[in-house]
Motif scaffolding. Structure first.
Motif, PDB file in Angstrom:
ATOM      1  N   ASP A 133       0.803  -1.229   0.000  1.00 19.87           N
ATOM      2  CA  ASP A 133       0.000   0.000   0.000  1.00 19.87           C
ATOM      3  C   ASP A 133       0.838   1.283   0.000  1.00 19.87           C
ATOM      4  O   ASP A 133       0.275   2.383   0.008  1.00 19.87           O
ATOM      5  N   GLY A 134       2.159   1.148  -0.018  1.00 16.36           N
ATOM      6  CA  GLY A 134       3.020   2.326   0.062  1.00 16.36           C
ATOM      7  C   GLY A 134       2.771   3.336  -1.052  1.00 16.36           C
ATOM      8  O   GLY A 134       2.768   4.547  -0.815  1.00 16.36           O
ATOM      9  N   GLY A 135       2.569   2.836  -2.254  1.00 18.57           N
ATOM     10  CA  GLY A 135       2.295   3.735  -3.379  1.00 18.57           C
ATOM     11  C   GLY A 135       0.980   4.466  -3.198  1.00 18.57           C
ATOM     12  O   GLY A 135       0.879   5.670  -3.416  1.00 18.57           O
ATOM     13  N   LYS A 136      -0.018   3.710  -2.756  1.00 13.91           N
ATOM     14  CA  LYS A 136      -1.359   4.299  -2.586  1.00 13.91           C
ATOM     15  C   LYS A 136      -1.360   5.397  -1.529  1.00 13.91           C
ATOM     16  O   LYS A 136      -1.915   6.475  -1.755  1.00 13.91           O
ATOM     17  N   ILE A 137      -0.745   5.142  -0.366  1.00 12.05           N
ATOM     18  CA  ILE A 137      -0.822   6.173   0.685  1.00 12.05           C
ATOM     19  C   ILE A 137       0.009   7.406   0.302  1.00 12.05           C
ATOM     20  O   ILE A 137      -0.278   8.509   0.734  1.00 12.05           O
ATOM     21  N   THR A 138       1.023   7.192  -0.541  1.00 14.26           N
ATOM     22  CA  THR A 138       1.792   8.339  -1.036  1.00 14.26           C
ATOM     23  C   THR A 138       0.922   9.161  -1.976  1.00 14.26           C
ATOM     24  O   THR A 138       0.848  10.388  -1.888  1.00 14.26           O
ATOM     25  N   GLU A 139       0.247   8.472  -2.860  1.00 11.44           N
ATOM     26  CA  GLU A 139      -0.626   9.140  -3.832  1.00 11.44           C
ATOM     27  C   GLU A 139      -1.760   9.896  -3.122  1.00 11.44           C
ATOM     28  O   GLU A 139      -2.156  10.977  -3.539  1.00 11.44           O
ATOM     29  N   ASN A 140      -2.247   9.309  -2.023  1.00  9.69           N
ATOM     30  CA  ASN A 140      -3.333   9.947  -1.260  1.00  9.69           C
ATOM     31  C   ASN A 140      -2.882  11.142  -0.430  1.00  9.69           C
ATOM     32  O   ASN A 140      -3.697  11.779   0.225  1.00  9.69           O
ATOM     33  N   GLY A 141      -1.585  11.378  -0.383  1.00 10.61           N
ATOM     34  CA  GLY A 141      -1.099  12.526   0.384  1.00 10.61           C
ATOM     35  C   GLY A 141      -0.888  12.234   1.857  1.00 10.61           C
ATOM     36  O   GLY A 141      -0.609  13.136   2.646  1.00 10.61           O
ATOM     37  N   GLU A 142      -1.000  10.940   2.246  1.00 11.17           N
ATOM     38  CA  GLU A 142      -0.876  10.608   3.665  1.00 11.17           C
ATOM     39  C   GLU A 142       0.536  10.812   4.198  1.00 11.17           C
ATOM     40  O   GLU A 142       0.739  10.892   5.408  1.00 11.17           O
ATOM     41  N   THR A 143       1.529  10.895   3.295  1.00  9.56           N
ATOM     42  CA  THR A 143       2.922  11.027   3.749  1.00  9.56           C
ATOM     43  C   THR A 143       3.421  12.475   3.652  1.00  9.56           C
ATOM     44  O   THR A 143       4.594  12.739   3.884  1.00  9.56           O
ATOM     45  N   GLU A 144       2.530  13.396   3.285  1.00 12.51           N
ATOM     46  CA  GLU A 144       2.944  14.799   3.211  1.00 12.51           C
ATOM     47  C   GLU A 144       3.107  15.378   4.623  1.00 12.51           C
ATOM     48  O   GLU A 144       2.640  14.781   5.598  1.00 12.51           O
ATOM     49  N   ILE A 145       3.729  16.554   4.702  1.00 10.49           N
ATOM     50  CA  ILE A 145       4.047  17.140   6.009  1.00 10.49           C
ATOM     51  C   ILE A 145       2.815  17.250   6.913  1.00 10.49           C
ATOM     52  O   ILE A 145       2.898  17.023   8.118  1.00 10.49           O
ATOM     53  N   ASP A 146       1.664  17.567   6.310  1.00 14.79           N
ATOM     54  CA  ASP A 146       0.450  17.670   7.137  1.00 14.79           C
ATOM     55  C   ASP A 146      -0.443  16.439   6.984  1.00 14.79           C
ATOM     56  O   ASP A 146      -1.618  16.464   7.315  1.00 14.79           O
ATOM     57  N   GLY A 147       0.149  15.355   6.496  1.00 10.49           N
ATOM     58  CA  GLY A 147      -0.629  14.136   6.281  1.00 10.49           C
ATOM     59  C   GLY A 147      -0.687  13.264   7.522  1.00 10.49           C
ATOM     60  O   GLY A 147      -0.225  13.648   8.601  1.00 10.49           O
TER      61      GLY A 147
END
Lengths: 133, 387, 351
Positions: B306-320
């Motif tokens: 799921d790493g690609g998906k959560i990156t695409e969803n913005g979950e790994t951004e600074i305010d994610g």
């Protein structure tokens, strides 16, 4: 920067003929060869075994930015090959176009020049793979 | 035996192509900054651990411990070089941590340094390939980008990860780097730019790859007693772990996950007595964009695949949900290999102190830093907590 | 005691360049050249192929076809004019790669384009005298032609390996005969990159004289005439020369067509006669007679009278030459120049 002469020389059976090892205790086969079975360690019994050179593509890439010495090969394909006997190895895939490559395709061993040590040093030969006809 | 170990000072050079700086200039600059930041003096330092991957091939220099002690004006103290390829910095931090934990000494500097631009790019690639298997990978013309490309291909096939998702890692890293004045690439890139950048090792392109960088970083570690005595804002090391895997990629059990990260992650969470969801942000080893996906999956911030998906969803951004690499990561901040693991600690300490400026992760209390060696043969993880 | 071929193997690289592509670069009339030399295209070795790799590939195919234990090979001779090393044998590389090491003798041969057949003669003597059980004789080359020279249209790459023994023969060699003189028609001096040749002098006093004398000599010695043979194969520097030689000696076109491979693969030098012979053996049946005559500049010809046995029908070569001929990919002159190292500094080597 090239390997020392003896580094290549002592690996000639492996690099020319895929001579690996197997552990008689657990039955696992190793290529590249291991002298200590990672499963049985000191109680393992290691002996030499020659691999057939047949396998399939497990993963592949096409290298466009090569290291020193390989500049004029580019682009060249590099694959992780699953040998039919089980072990995996890394090798160049030759005589093919990038679009011919696919995970699962059958491959066989070929004998090629890997790299030479300058224009006056030794020529190192070894295994590469090509798609099976 | 010391109960706890804290980071009490941090220092770092700018990362980039630092043409006018020598190897020894870089590490002494970072070290001096860290000592100054801790508010202590050189005489207080009882030992040095320096992470450096390949000074012999990059600068023709070995015997790094003595060199660094000498040029820091600290000749006489014990100094040790630690090497685990690109995880050299992280492992130096761990060795320094363990030394204090053992009770042998109280104040140690852990540094990391690499001077990579004094050799040609192709020579640098050969030096970096030292992290792989010389006999069975490098000999064949394998490069590091190609090893990660082989992993990316499997991840795409096994989990349906897309090149867009992998590219999004780089877009996010560059966005964060644009907020970091010390980053090598402090600018944003678009998804199109990433996906149209020069092909390096199919499917990986130039903007999926961390750069060749000069730089150094250092942290001062102290025992609990000393830390409390010396500073008001110690950052506590609540977990430290390291794990290994096969040196050659082809011998791994799987190419689509990073087992050394999974093992080290479990150990670190256990030691820190926390769960992955307790982590407020992480600095992970994104030497190639696919490596960040493998890292966040291995660290259990999401399910495997799921790493690609959560990156695409913005979950790994600074305010994610789980900010990853607020510093810009190796991709945006730069990757002077030996310095990287320590630089991650510097970023984490800065964030936990609430001093990360525009890239500050809100209310950050617990951070995880993840440093990788080679194609994943070594993982070093630390869990840090603010005072 | 019978002596003959226990098994054989061929190898030619995958890449080809067309005559018209070479002619285009040098501003030559490709139709004219194609007709004059009877050559359509030639093989091009990849950047990582050389005489050693070609020798190994065909030697492995030969061992596979012969179904022998490679440790029973007592001698390996590799004939070539393009050995990768000036000093250090190609034959030891082959010996290691087919796993015949260490109990054997090995050496490299050079006699322009006939070094491979000279290797066969040597191994015939060794097996017949029972000094060894099997001998491995190879003719292989990655030959060079000076850019723009007429040789460039034909000089190609390929090789063939023969396992010579006394049992389980797929073909019996009844006799061999050589005709040798000192005739400087083609040469390459030590340290020179490209060979030189005597142009039209390579024809009548060189190729034709030796090939014809050797062919006639062995037929006279064995009281045979052209119609006693089902096939004839000569060294093939181009497509035209062997046809003309056959005609002069009295062979019909149908006898030579089967083994005429140069129009499609070029002149593989030391591999040439042996690849033509392999092409014939691929389909030959019991009792069929073959006359094979090589030619090496400098100059000499080795002739062989070969009779195919039943074993060849039972044990067909699993990798026939036609399969290699059909499997091809064309390259342009620039790629060919890159692969062949004709561009200065372009090499597969570390600095």
């Amino acid at each position: 920067m090239s390997e020392g002469l003896a580094i290549h020389w002592r690996l000639i059976p492996q690099r020319y003929n895929l001579v690996g090892t197997e552990c008689l205790k657990c039955g696992e086969k190793f290529f590249p060869p291991r002298q200590l079975c990672p499963n049985c360690r000191r109680v393992g019994e290691i002996r030499e075994v020659k691999f057939s050179g047949e396998g399939e593509i497990y993963s592949y890439t096409v290298i466009h930015t090569p290291p020193e010495g390989f500049e004029f090969m580019k682009p060249y394909a590099m694959g992780v090959i699953k040998l039919i006997e089980g072990p995996f190895l890394t090798a160049q895939l030759v005589d093919c176009k990038p679009e011919d490559l696919e995970i699962g395709k059958r491959v066989e061993l070929v004998f090629r020049k890997i790299i030479a040590d300058g224009s006056s040093g030794i020529i190192r030969y070894g295994y590469k793979f090509k798609l099976k006809d | 035996m010391s109960k706890r170990v804290a980071i009490i000072g941090i220092g770092m050079t700018k990362f980039g192509e630092l043409w006018d700086k020598r190897y020894r200039d870089l590490i002494t600059e970072a070290g001096a900054d860290a000592i100054k930041d801790a508010g202590i003096d050189g005489e207080d330092i009882e030992g040095l651990y320096i992470g450096s991957m390949s000074p012999g091939l990059f600068a023709g220099q070995e015997h790094i411990g003595a060199l660094v002690a000498d040029y820091s004006g600290l000749s006489g103290i014990p100094a040790t070089r630690v090497e685990a390829a690109c995880a050299s910095g992280g492992l130096a931090l761990r060795e320094a941590y363990l030394t204090i934990k053992s009770g042998a000494i109280d104040i140690v500097v852990a540094g990391g340094v690499e001077k990579m631009t004094d050799v040609s790019t192709s020579s640098a690639m050969i030096a970096l390939m030292g992290a792989g298997d010389q006999e069975w990978e490098a000999f064949k013309g394998v490069t590091f980008p190609s090893l990660y490309a082989l992993m990316a291909r499997r991840h795409m096939v096994e989990y349906g990860t897309t090149i867009e998702q992998i590219s999004q890692v780089a877009v996010k890293s560059h966005h964060n780097a644009s907020l970091n004045p010390d980053a090598q690439f402090p600018f944003k890139v678009t998804l199109e730019q990433v996906m149209n950048s020069a092909i390096i090792a199919d499917p990986l392109r130039l903007l999926h790859c961390s750069p060749i960088t000069d730089g150094a970083s250092a942290v001062v570690l102290a025992s609990e007693e000393k830390a409390k005595e010396l500073v008001d804002d110690p950052v506590w090391i609540n977990g430290s772990s390291s794990a290994t895997d096969t040196i050659a990629l082809h011998d791994r059990k799987s190419l689509s996950r990073m087992d050394s990260t999974i093992i080290a992650g479990k150990k670190a969470y256990k030691e820190a007595k926390i769960k992955p969801r307790d982590i407020d942000f992480a600095e992970v080893h994104d030497c190639f964009s696919i490596a960040e996906i493998l890292a966040i999956e291995g660290l259990n911030f999401c399910k495997l695949g799921d790493g690609g998906k959560i990156t695409e969803n913005g979950e790994t951004e600074i305010d994610g949900r789980i900010p990853i690499n607020p510093s810009g990561g190796l991709k945006g901040k730069g990757h002077p290999v030996g310095a990287t693991g320590i630089a991650q600690a510097v970023e984490a300490a800065l964030q936990l102190r609430g001093k990360a400026g525009k890239r500050q992760v809100k209310d950050a209390e617990i951070a995880l830093i993840h440093n990788l060696g080679g194609s994943g043969a070594t993982t070093v993880i630390h869990i840090l907590k603010r005072n | 005691m019978k002596v003959g071929i226990v098994g054989y193997g061929v190898y030619i690289p995958r890449y080809r360049i067309k005559t018209e592509e070479i002619a285009r670069v040098w501003g030559a009339d490709s139709k004219n050249i194609s007709n004059a030399l009877l050559i359509h295209e030639k093989t091009v070795p990849a950047i990582d192929e050389d005489t050693a790799t070609i020798s190994v590939e065909c030697a492995r195919n030969a061992v596979q076809h012969a179904k022998i234990n490679p440790k029973d090979i007592g001698a390996i001779y590799v004939g070539s004019e393009s050995h990768p090393y000036a000093v250090k044998p190609t034959s030891t590389i082959v010996a290691a790669a087919v796993d015949a090491v260490p109990e054997l003798t090995a050496a490299d041969y050079e006699f322009a384009c006939k070094a491979g057949t000279a290797a066969i003669q040597t191994t015939m003597g060794l097996v017949k005298s029972k000094m060894i059980r099997y001998g491995l004789a190879i003719g292989a080359d990655t030959s060079q032609g000076k850019p723009g020279d007429v040789l460039e249209y034909t000089a190609s790459a390929g090789g063939s390996a023969y396992i010579i023994g006394t049992e389980n023969l797929i073909a019996e060699i009844h006799d061999t005969y050589s005709y040798t003189t000192d005739t400087p028609d083609f040469w390459r001096r030590e340290g020179q990159e490209f060979p030189s040749h005597g142009a039209r002098f390579t024809g009548q006093p060189a190729y034709f004289r030796h090939v014809i004398k050797a062919a006639k000599g062995i037929m006279n010695k064995n009281k045979l005439k052209p119609d006693d043979f089902d096939y004839v194969v000569f060294h093939q520097p181009n497509g035209k020369f062997p046809l003309k030689a056959a005609q002069i000696i009295g062979f019909e076109k149908k006898q030579i067509t089967e083994g005429l491979v140069t129009p499609y693969i070029g002149n593989t030098y030391s591999g040439s006669t042996l690849l033509g012979l392999a092409k014939i053996l691929d389909d030959a049946n019991e009792g069929e007679m073959i006359l094979a005559v090589s030619y090496g500049s400098g100059a000499g010809s080795d002739a062989f009278i070969i009779e195919v046995t039943k074993e060849n029908e039972k044990r067909r070569n699993p990798k026939p030459l036609q399969r290699y001929i059909d499997r091809k990919e064309y390259v342009d002159y620039a790629t060919y120049a890159k692969f062949k190292g004709k561009i200065k500094g372009v090499k597969l080597e570390k600095p």
